[in-house]
Design an enzyme around this catalytic site. Sequence first.
Site, PDB file in Angstrom:
ATOM      1  N   ASP A  14      32.464  38.595  38.541  1.00  0.00           N
ATOM      2  CA  ASP A  14      32.659  38.060  37.082  1.00  0.00           C
ATOM      3  C   ASP A  14      32.794  39.041  36.077  1.00  0.00           C
ATOM      4  OD1 ASP A  14      33.217  35.906  35.343  1.00  0.00           O
ATOM      5  OD2 ASP A  14      31.094  35.480  35.259  1.00  0.00           O
ATOM      6  N   ASN A  16      36.282  40.090  34.713  1.00  0.00           N
ATOM      7  CA  ASN A  16      37.368  40.626  34.634  1.00  0.00           C
ATOM      8  C   ASN A  16      38.157  40.366  33.578  1.00  0.00           C
ATOM      9  OD1 ASN A  16      36.809  41.174  37.238  1.00  0.00           O
ATOM     10  ND2 ASN A  16      38.847  39.772  38.361  1.00  0.00           N
ATOM     11  N   HIS A  31      41.997  41.388  36.560  1.00  0.00           N
ATOM     12  CA  HIS A  31      42.084  40.827  37.899  1.00  0.00           C
ATOM     13  C   HIS A  31      42.223  42.156  38.745  1.00  0.00           C
ATOM     14  CE1 HIS A  31      40.829  37.172  36.224  1.00  0.00           C
ATOM     15  NE2 HIS A  31      41.774  36.735  35.893  1.00  0.00           N
ATOM     16  N   LEU A 125      31.958  44.784  59.947  1.00  0.00           N
ATOM     17  CA  LEU A 125      31.826  43.874  58.744  1.00  0.00           C
ATOM     18  C   LEU A 125      32.414  42.831  58.697  1.00  0.00           C
ATOM     19  CD1 LEU A 125      30.496  43.809  55.763  1.00  0.00           C
ATOM     20  CD2 LEU A 125      32.478  44.810  54.929  1.00  0.00           C
TER      21      LEU A 125
HETATM   22  C1  IPE Z   1      32.707  31.967  38.899  1.00  0.00           C
HETATM   23  O1  IPE Z   1      33.442  32.729  37.788  1.00  0.00           O
HETATM   24  C2  IPE Z   1      33.953  31.779  39.905  1.00  0.00           C
HETATM   25  C3  IPE Z   1      34.327  33.131  40.465  1.00  0.00           C
HETATM   26  C4  IPE Z   1      33.736  34.399  40.177  1.00  0.00           C
HETATM   27  C5  IPE Z   1      35.453  33.302  41.447  1.00  0.00           C
HETATM   28  P1  IPE Z   1      33.575  31.842  36.554  1.00  0.00           P
HETATM   29  O2  IPE Z   1      33.985  32.743  35.367  1.00  0.00           O
HETATM   30  O3  IPE Z   1      34.847  30.836  36.844  1.00  0.00           O
HETATM   31  O4  IPE Z   1      32.373  30.905  36.178  1.00  0.00           O
HETATM   32  P2  IPE Z   1      32.045  30.360  34.728  1.00  0.00           P
HETATM   33  O5  IPE Z   1      33.002  29.639  34.267  1.00  0.00           O
HETATM   34  O6  IPE Z   1      31.510  31.586  33.609  1.00  0.00           O
HETATM   35  O7  IPE Z   1      30.752  29.458  34.909  1.00  0.00           O
HETATM   36  C1  IPE Z   2      35.999  36.538  37.658  1.00  0.00           C
HETATM   37  O1  IPE Z   2      36.455  37.016  36.258  1.00  0.00           O
HETATM   38  C2  IPE Z   2      37.273  36.336  38.343  1.00  0.00           C
HETATM   39  C3  IPE Z   2      37.686  34.829  38.501  1.00  0.00           C
HETATM   40  C4  IPE Z   2      37.018  33.920  38.135  1.00  0.00           C
HETATM   41  C5  IPE Z   2      38.983  34.864  39.173  1.00  0.00           C
HETATM   42  P1  IPE Z   2      36.681  36.242  34.992  1.00  0.00           P
HETATM   43  O2  IPE Z   2      38.212  35.931  35.102  1.00  0.00           O
HETATM   44  O3  IPE Z   2      35.917  34.952  35.074  1.00  0.00           O
HETATM   45  O4  IPE Z   2      36.298  37.066  33.909  1.00  0.00           O
HETATM   46  P2  IPE Z   2      35.738  36.650  32.394  1.00  0.00           P
HETATM   47  O5  IPE Z   2      34.257  36.088  32.891  1.00  0.00           O
HETATM   48  O6  IPE Z   2      36.537  35.704  31.632  1.00  0.00           O
HETATM   49  O7  IPE Z   2      35.181  37.949  32.108  1.00  0.00           O
HETATM   50 MG    MG Z   3      34.333  34.420  34.160  1.00  0.00          MG
END
Ligand code: IPE
Ligand code: IPE
Ligand code: MG
Length: 237
Positions: A14, A16, A31, A125
């Site tokens: 999480d 990105n 991403h 792995l």
């Molecule tokens: C969880 O992250 C899903 C992934 C890492 C793929 P999210 O960014 O979607 O989750 P919330 O919205 O903060 O709970």
């Molecule tokens: C995690 O990073 C990747 C996915 C959920 C695909 P986010 O896109 O949720 O990044 P934040 O949480 O908005 O910073």
């Molecule tokens: Mg996120």
Amino acid sequence: MTFLPPGHLAVIMDGNGRWAKARGLDRFHGHIQGVESIRRTVELCIEHGIKYLTLYAFSTENWGRPDEEVNGLMELLCKCTVNEVPELKKQGVRVRFIGDLDILDDKVRESIENSHRETRDNDKLHLMLAVNYGSRAELTSSLKEIANMVIDGDLAIDDITSDLISEKLYTSGIPDPDLIIRTSGECRLSNFLLWQAAYSEFYFTDVLWPDFGREEFERAIENYKKRTRRFGLVHNK
Ligand code: IPE
Ligand code: IPE
Ligand code: MG
């Protein structure tokens, strides 16, 4: 204390979007940078003798993001699956995708199926990528399957065990995660491995996923090794 590294590490990748925003960039750059962290983490797992790595890449809820981001993520997924397979194959990595893959575009599904086929003989792995994954959807589909077995007379109610439920999940045959890391400071599961995480250890870090590297990885593993896992039992030490 476990002293040993986790056999199965799972990561909620999480942060990105926030990584990109902090640099005045479009979320998509976050991403792209996140893919580098995946490469690093795969190498670190091999180096540390970790046998299973599950990465949460796209949740059932992530479809609700703007179309532009969803399409970009699907394209990136497809491109990476195609481009990374030769190197993963060389590294001895077996790739599997978990989630409801049926609704993905043909192109994405083909690249996924190809990655399964190309790496199926590897076992250094086991890399599981959770795409269109949601634990509630996973449990719902497994419970439907079990209900149908009962209706068809192939299963008695008393034979519904927790082992049977585990067998019907996308993660069938994969041991439960020993350690779940979540980056970016959020302390929640966001519909990830709810059943499988019953006795997992958790490690939350403020580091954003694109910045996740050796230092934080090793900190998490060292921290895990100091944990005492009781599984509901009594420990005398
Ligand atoms: C969880 O992250 C899903 C992934 C890492 C793929 P999210 O960014 O979607 O989750 P919330 O919205 O903060 O709970
Ligand atoms: C995690 O990073 C990747 C996915 C959920 C695909 P986010 O896109 O949720 O990044 P934040 O949480 O908005 O910073
Ligand atoms: Mg996120």
